[in-house]
Design an enzyme around this catalytic site. Structure first.
Site, PDB file in Angstrom:
ATOM      1  N   LYS A  14      20.605  11.923   9.142  1.00  0.00           N
ATOM      2  CA  LYS A  14      21.690  11.673   8.181  1.00  0.00           C
ATOM      3  C   LYS A  14      22.991  12.345   8.619  1.00  0.00           C
ATOM      4  O   LYS A  14      24.048  11.729   8.611  1.00  0.00           O
ATOM      5  CB  LYS A  14      21.312  12.188   6.773  1.00  0.00           C
ATOM      6  N   ARG A  89      18.894  14.276  -4.424  1.00  0.00           N
ATOM      7  CA  ARG A  89      17.546  14.526  -3.902  1.00  0.00           C
ATOM      8  C   ARG A  89      16.503  14.555  -5.009  1.00  0.00           C
ATOM      9  O   ARG A  89      15.330  14.765  -4.724  1.00  0.00           O
ATOM     10  CB  ARG A  89      17.532  15.880  -3.201  1.00  0.00           C
ATOM     11  N   ARG A 134      18.555  27.480  12.404  1.00  0.00           N
ATOM     12  CA  ARG A 134      18.075  27.247  11.046  1.00  0.00           C
ATOM     13  C   ARG A 134      16.614  27.652  10.919  1.00  0.00           C
ATOM     14  O   ARG A 134      15.745  27.051  11.534  1.00  0.00           O
ATOM     15  CB  ARG A 134      18.229  25.772  10.671  1.00  0.00           C
ATOM     16  N   ARG A 146       8.996  20.823   3.504  1.00  0.00           N
ATOM     17  CA  ARG A 146      10.208  20.024   3.232  1.00  0.00           C
ATOM     18  C   ARG A 146       9.869  18.539   3.182  1.00  0.00           C
ATOM     19  O   ARG A 146      10.409  17.805   2.355  1.00  0.00           O
ATOM     20  CB  ARG A 146      11.275  20.299   4.297  1.00  0.00           C
TER      21      ARG A 146
HETATM   22  P1  AMP Z   1      19.554  19.737   4.490  1.00  0.00           P
HETATM   23  O1  AMP Z   1      20.603  20.357   5.369  1.00  0.00           O
HETATM   24  O2  AMP Z   1      20.066  18.494   3.789  1.00  0.00           O
HETATM   25  O3  AMP Z   1      18.258  19.499   5.194  1.00  0.00           O
HETATM   26  O4  AMP Z   1      19.263  20.782   3.326  1.00  0.00           O
HETATM   27  C1  AMP Z   1      18.741  22.064   3.616  1.00  0.00           C
HETATM   28  C2  AMP Z   1      18.198  22.687   2.344  1.00  0.00           C
HETATM   29  O5  AMP Z   1      19.252  22.813   1.382  1.00  0.00           O
HETATM   30  C3  AMP Z   1      17.119  21.881   1.629  1.00  0.00           C
HETATM   31  O6  AMP Z   1      15.830  22.104   2.164  1.00  0.00           O
HETATM   32  C4  AMP Z   1      17.256  22.420   0.205  1.00  0.00           C
HETATM   33  O7  AMP Z   1      16.672  23.710   0.098  1.00  0.00           O
HETATM   34  C5  AMP Z   1      18.766  22.605   0.071  1.00  0.00           C
HETATM   35  N1  AMP Z   1      19.394  21.366  -0.459  1.00  0.00           N
HETATM   36  C6  AMP Z   1      20.258  20.547   0.201  1.00  0.00           C
HETATM   37  N2  AMP Z   1      20.637  19.528  -0.582  1.00  0.00           N
HETATM   38  C7  AMP Z   1      19.984  19.693  -1.764  1.00  0.00           C
HETATM   39  C8  AMP Z   1      19.941  18.948  -2.983  1.00  0.00           C
HETATM   40  N3  AMP Z   1      20.634  17.806  -3.143  1.00  0.00           N
HETATM   41  N4  AMP Z   1      19.181  19.445  -3.988  1.00  0.00           N
HETATM   42  C9  AMP Z   1      18.484  20.583  -3.852  1.00  0.00           C
HETATM   43  N5  AMP Z   1      18.458  21.312  -2.732  1.00  0.00           N
HETATM   44  C10 AMP Z   1      19.203  20.879  -1.688  1.00  0.00           C
END
Ligand code: AMP
Length: 191
Positions: A14, A89, A134, A146
């Site tokens: 994404k 999400r 990360r 995840r």
């Molecule tokens: P990402 O970079 O999109 O993979 O997000 C990393 C982490 O941020 C996720 O595993 C969640 O812990 C948190 N996170 C990101 N976006 C959301 C969301 N829309 N709702 C809840 N947690 C989020």
């Protein structure tokens, strides 16, 4: 105004594709994951709260995430489009986004979902973990969590947009340019 929800499991590409979209279409890119990582880096109160959830691969609570998103949308009133990356999400987030955008007369235009096999996701995330710094990409158990969280809490969001006839899905495997061309084919019908 065009509002595109870029959807897919962790590691589906994404973020990478969103950057290509913003370069071509000039839309604002909002990644909730990036916003949380910035908040952690700046040691804000929200960052500290989010970190505990992120480190385990769990979702940050809806009220925190929705409040943050609404504030960013309010701060950017003159954009010609928004790419939502990693949001909504949960169905509660999707409902809140609908209410917020409808109140501004700029509803979600389309959800574009990237389809990638679980085996490929795990491979990509472990690879990214080697140099992204990360913690949630470096540990196989956290990655697995995840993906489980995605399947249980996030996948129903696709149904939410299917009911509104706004759902499109494309193959998220192949070269970056091939995947981007598939996204453009969907987007060019609505821009
Ligand atoms: P990402 O970079 O999109 O993979 O997000 C990393 C982490 O941020 C996720 O595993 C969640 O812990 C948190 N996170 C990101 N976006 C959301 C969301 N829309 N709702 C809840 N947690 C989020």
């Amino acid at each position: 105004m065009i509002n595109v929800v870029l959807f897919g499991p962790p590691g589906s590409g994404k973020g990478t594709q969103a950057v290509k979209m913003l370069e071509k279409y000039g839309f604002l890119h909002i990644s909730t994951g990036d916003l949380f990582r910035n908040a952690i880096k700046n040691e804000t109160e929200m960052g500290l709260k989010a970190k505990a959830f992120m480190d385990k691969g769990n979702l940050v609570p809806d009220e925190v995430t929705i409040g943050m998103m609404n504030a960013v949308i309010n701060d950017n009133p003159d954009v010609k489009g928004i790419i939502f990356d990693g949001f909504p999400r949960t169905v509660a987030q999707a409902e809140a986004l609908d209410v917020f955008l409808n109140s501004k007369n700029t509803p979600v235009s389309k959800m574009i979902a990237l389809e990638v096999s679980e085996e490929e996701l795990i491979k990509r995330l472990l690879n990214r973990g080697k140099d992204s710094g990360r913690a949630d990409d470096a540990d196989r158990d956290i990655i697995k969590n995840r993906i489980d969280v995605y399947n249980s809490q996030t996948l129903p969001v696709a149904g939410f947009y299917k009911e509104q006839n706004k759902f499109a899905s494309i193959k998220g495997e192949g070269s970056l340019d091939e995947i981007f061309a598939r996204i453009c084919a969907v987007l060019d019908e609505i821009v």
